[in-house]
Design a protein around this motif. Structure first.
Motif, mmCIF file in Angstrom:
data_model
loop_
_atom_site.group_PDB
_atom_site.id
_atom_site.type_symbol
_atom_site.label_atom_id
_atom_site.label_comp_id
_atom_site.label_asym_id
_atom_site.label_seq_id
_atom_site.Cartn_x
_atom_site.Cartn_y
_atom_site.Cartn_z
ATOM 1 N N TRP A 1 30.658 23.704 35.458
ATOM 2 C CA TRP A 1 32.061 23.405 35.767
ATOM 3 C C TRP A 1 32.997 24.100 34.785
ATOM 4 C CZ3 TRP A 1 35.563 20.223 32.866
ATOM 5 C CH2 TRP A 1 36.787 20.026 33.497
ATOM 6 N N VAL A 2 32.676 24.026 33.480
ATOM 7 C CA VAL A 2 33.520 24.673 32.470
ATOM 8 C C VAL A 2 33.549 26.182 32.681
ATOM 9 C CG1 VAL A 2 33.816 25.119 30.001
ATOM 10 C CG2 VAL A 2 33.160 22.839 30.779
ATOM 11 N N LEU A 3 32.403 26.781 33.001
ATOM 12 C CA LEU A 3 32.365 28.215 33.280
ATOM 13 C C LEU A 3 33.252 28.570 34.466
ATOM 14 C CD1 LEU A 3 28.582 29.079 32.764
ATOM 15 C CD2 LEU A 3 30.503 29.948 31.428
ATOM 16 N N SER A 4 33.242 27.733 35.499
ATOM 17 C CA SER A 4 34.071 27.985 36.681
ATOM 18 C C SER A 4 35.554 27.888 36.335
ATOM 19 C CB SER A 4 33.723 26.984 37.783
ATOM 20 O OG SER A 4 32.370 27.110 38.176
ATOM 21 N N ILE A 5 35.919 26.887 35.533
ATOM 22 C CA ILE A 5 37.303 26.743 35.082
ATOM 23 C C ILE A 5 37.727 27.968 34.283
ATOM 24 C CG2 ILE A 5 38.794 25.489 33.479
ATOM 25 C CD1 ILE A 5 38.565 23.973 35.987
ATOM 26 N N ALA A 6 36.849 28.425 33.392
ATOM 27 C CA ALA A 6 37.157 29.593 32.567
ATOM 28 C C ALA A 6 37.373 30.836 33.420
ATOM 29 C CB ALA A 6 36.034 29.825 31.559
ATOM 30 N N VAL A 7 36.511 31.034 34.407
ATOM 31 C CA VAL A 7 36.647 32.194 35.292
ATOM 32 C C VAL A 7 37.978 32.155 36.040
ATOM 33 C CG1 VAL A 7 35.746 33.259 37.400
ATOM 34 C CG2 VAL A 7 34.180 32.607 35.570
ATOM 35 N N LEU A 8 38.327 30.989 36.575
ATOM 36 C CA LEU A 8 39.587 30.855 37.306
ATOM 37 C C LEU A 8 40.783 31.119 36.396
ATOM 38 C CD1 LEU A 8 40.887 30.143 40.018
ATOM 39 C CD2 LEU A 8 40.900 27.748 39.303
ATOM 40 N N CYS A 9 40.746 30.589 35.175
ATOM 41 C CA CYS A 9 41.839 30.805 34.225
ATOM 42 C C CYS A 9 41.966 32.276 33.855
ATOM 43 C CB CYS A 9 41.619 29.965 32.969
ATOM 44 S SG CYS A 9 41.874 28.191 33.198
ATOM 45 N N ILE A 10 40.831 32.945 33.662
ATOM 46 C CA ILE A 10 40.865 34.371 33.330
ATOM 47 C C ILE A 10 41.531 35.165 34.453
ATOM 48 C CG2 ILE A 10 39.431 36.425 32.999
ATOM 49 C CD1 ILE A 10 37.431 34.589 31.518
ATOM 50 N N TYR A 11 41.175 34.862 35.698
ATOM 51 C CA TYR A 11 41.789 35.545 36.830
ATOM 52 C C TYR A 11 43.303 35.336 36.854
ATOM 53 C CZ TYR A 11 37.142 36.293 38.925
ATOM 54 O OH TYR A 11 35.865 36.685 39.167
ATOM 55 N N VAL A 12 43.726 34.089 36.667
ATOM 56 C CA VAL A 12 45.162 33.764 36.736
ATOM 57 C C VAL A 12 45.911 34.397 35.581
ATOM 58 C CG1 VAL A 12 46.854 31.902 36.634
ATOM 59 C CG2 VAL A 12 44.784 31.620 38.014
ATOM 60 N N PHE A 13 45.421 34.228 34.360
ATOM 61 C CA PHE A 13 46.098 34.769 33.187
ATOM 62 C C PHE A 13 46.195 36.287 33.253
ATOM 63 C CE2 PHE A 13 44.640 30.943 30.446
ATOM 64 C CZ PHE A 13 45.643 30.159 31.001
ATOM 65 N N CYS A 14 45.101 36.938 33.649
ATOM 66 C CA CYS A 14 45.107 38.403 33.726
ATOM 67 C C CYS A 14 46.066 38.903 34.801
ATOM 68 C CB CYS A 14 43.698 38.918 33.988
ATOM 69 S SG CYS A 14 42.603 38.848 32.556
ATOM 70 N N THR A 15 46.111 38.204 35.922
ATOM 71 C CA THR A 15 47.005 38.626 37.004
ATOM 72 C C THR A 15 48.461 38.585 36.572
ATOM 73 O OG1 THR A 15 45.461 37.862 38.708
ATOM 74 C CG2 THR A 15 47.772 38.124 39.359
ATOM 75 N N VAL A 16 48.873 37.459 35.970
ATOM 76 C CA VAL A 16 50.268 37.331 35.523
ATOM 77 C C VAL A 16 50.543 38.280 34.362
ATOM 78 C CG1 VAL A 16 52.044 35.741 34.702
ATOM 79 C CG2 VAL A 16 50.295 34.928 36.287
ATOM 80 N N ALA A 17 49.565 38.451 33.466
ATOM 81 C CA ALA A 17 49.746 39.363 32.330
ATOM 82 C C ALA A 17 49.935 40.801 32.816
ATOM 83 C CB ALA A 17 48.547 39.275 31.390
ATOM 84 N N MET A 18 49.157 41.208 33.800
ATOM 85 C CA MET A 18 49.293 42.574 34.320
ATOM 86 C C MET A 18 50.621 42.773 35.029
ATOM 87 S SD MET A 18 45.470 43.580 35.621
ATOM 88 C CE MET A 18 45.369 42.143 36.690
ATOM 89 N N ALA A 19 51.057 41.781 35.790
ATOM 90 C CA ALA A 19 52.341 41.885 36.485
ATOM 91 C C ALA A 19 53.494 41.993 35.488
ATOM 92 C CB ALA A 19 52.542 40.674 37.403
ATOM 93 N N SER A 20 53.458 41.158 34.444
ATOM 94 C CA SER A 20 54.519 41.203 33.433
ATOM 95 C C SER A 20 54.437 42.489 32.617
ATOM 96 C CB SER A 20 54.430 39.979 32.523
ATOM 97 O OG SER A 20 53.156 39.906 31.885
ATOM 98 N N GLY A 21 53.214 42.961 32.352
ATOM 99 C CA GLY A 21 53.069 44.212 31.610
ATOM 100 C C GLY A 21 53.582 45.401 32.399
ATOM 101 N N TRP A 22 53.291 45.411 33.695
ATOM 102 C CA TRP A 22 53.789 46.495 34.550
ATOM 103 C C TRP A 22 55.310 46.482 34.605
ATOM 104 C CZ3 TRP A 22 56.479 46.292 39.270
ATOM 105 C CH2 TRP A 22 56.596 47.526 39.942
ATOM 106 N N ALA A 23 55.893 45.299 34.726
ATOM 107 C CA ALA A 23 57.363 45.184 34.775
ATOM 108 C C ALA A 23 57.986 45.613 33.458
ATOM 109 C CB ALA A 23 57.747 43.742 35.107
ATOM 110 N N THR A 24 57.325 45.267 32.351
ATOM 111 C CA THR A 24 57.836 45.662 31.032
ATOM 112 C C THR A 24 57.746 47.164 30.833
ATOM 113 O OG1 THR A 24 57.155 43.541 30.095
ATOM 114 C CG2 THR A 24 57.553 45.326 28.554
ATOM 115 N N TYR A 25 56.614 47.738 31.194
ATOM 116 C CA TYR A 25 56.399 49.170 31.016
ATOM 117 C C TYR A 25 57.404 49.988 31.808
ATOM 118 C CZ TYR A 25 53.923 53.645 30.938
ATOM 119 O OH TYR A 25 53.592 54.977 30.774
ATOM 120 N N ASN A 26 57.739 49.511 32.986
ATOM 121 C CA ASN A 26 58.702 50.221 33.839
ATOM 122 C C ASN A 26 60.139 49.741 33.647
ATOM 123 O OD1 ASN A 26 57.017 52.007 35.844
ATOM 124 N ND2 ASN A 26 55.908 50.066 35.701
ATOM 125 N N GLU A 27 60.336 48.808 32.694
ATOM 126 C CA GLU A 27 61.665 48.294 32.340
ATOM 127 C C GLU A 27 62.440 47.831 33.574
ATOM 128 O OE1 GLU A 27 63.672 51.219 29.968
ATOM 129 O OE2 GLU A 27 62.355 50.866 28.237
#
Length: 200
Positions: free
Chosen positions: A115-141
Motif C-alpha cells: 500500500w505504501v509503495l502504491s501511495i508513493a508511486v501515485l505521489c511521484i506521478y502527481v508531483f512530477c506532473t505539476v513540477a514539469m508543468a510549472s517548470g515549462w511555464a517558468t522556462y518559457n516565462e
C-alpha cells in the motif's frame, strides 16, 4: 493477469521454477526510464551551465509520463490505473487491522508495504506532473518576468524536492523489502514474473 511475458527459460526444462507474469514490459521500461530522467533532471536543477540538460531531461520525463498514462488505460491488467487505485483505496483495511492490533503479523506488513509503495508511486506521478508543468511555464516565462514567475519557480523547485523525498521513501522501502523478504521480493519488477514454486 493478462500479461504475456514468458520466462527466460522454457517452462518444460527440468529444474526451472515455473513463473507467473506480474509486471509487464511496458511498465518496467517506463519505471526505469522515469527514474533515470528524474535523477538527471534533479541532479542538474541547480546548475545554470547544465540548464538545457535539466530542461530536456524534463521533456524526456514528460514523454515517459504521457506513455505511462496511456499505458495505464490500454495496457495489460498489471499496468492499469484501476489496479493502482484499488491498492491506494485499501487504506481503511490497513487502518482497521492496525487498530485491532494485527500489526504484529507478517501478512499485515507485506500488505501494508504494498500500500505504501502504491501511495508513493501515485505521489511521484502527481508531483512530477505539476513540477514539469510549472517548470515549462517558468522556462518559457508565460507569466512574465516578475514575482509571479518567481513564485512559479519556487513551486517548481518545491515540488521537485517533494518528489525526491517520496522517491527516497520508495527506494528505502524497496531496500527494506529486499532485506526482509530476500532477493525474490524484487524479481517481479526486474524480470516481470514471480516464481510459483515457492523458491526465490
Amino acid at each position: 493477469m493478462t500479461d504475456t511475458i514468458s520466462n527466460s527459460a522454457p517452462l518444460s526444462q527440468p529444474g526451472v521454477p515455473r513463473g507467473k507474469p506480474v509486471v509487464d514490459l511496458g511498465t518496467r521500461a517506463a519505471h526505469v526510464s522515469m527514474a533515470l530522467a528524474f535523477l538527471l533532471s534533479y541532479a542538474t536543477s541547480d546548475s545554470e551551465s547544465w540548464r538545457l540538460v535539466h530542461v530536456y531531461s524534463g521533456y524526456c520525463l514528460a514523454a515517459v509520463l504521457v506513455f505511462r498514462v496511456v499505458w495505464g488505460w490500454i495496457g495489460p491488467a498489471s499496468a492499469r490505473w484501476s489496479l493502482l487505485m484499488r491498492r491506494v483505496a485499501m487504506w481503511p483495511v490497513w487502518f482497521q487491522k492496525l487498530k485491532h492490533g494485527e500489526w504484529m503479523s507478517r501478512q499485515f506488513w507485506v500488505g501494508a508495504s504494498s500500500w505504501v509503495l502504491s501511495i508513493a508511486v501515485l505521489c511521484i506521478y502527481v508531483f512530477c506532473t505539476v513540477a514539469m508543468a510549472s517548470g515549462w511555464a517558468t522556462y518559457n516565462e508565460l507569466l512574465g518576468d516578475g514575482w509571479l514567475n518567481d513564485a512559479l519557480q519556487e513551486l517548481h523547485e518545491g515540488l521537485g524536492n517533494m518528489a525526491m523525498a517520496v522517491v527516497c521513501v520508495h527506494v528505502g522501502l524497496v531496500v527494506a523489502l529486499r532485506v526482509w523478504r530476500g532477493p525474490h521480493a524484487l524479481k517481479p519488477m526486474w524480470r516481470g514474473y514471480a516464481n510459483t514454486s515457492g523458491r526465490g
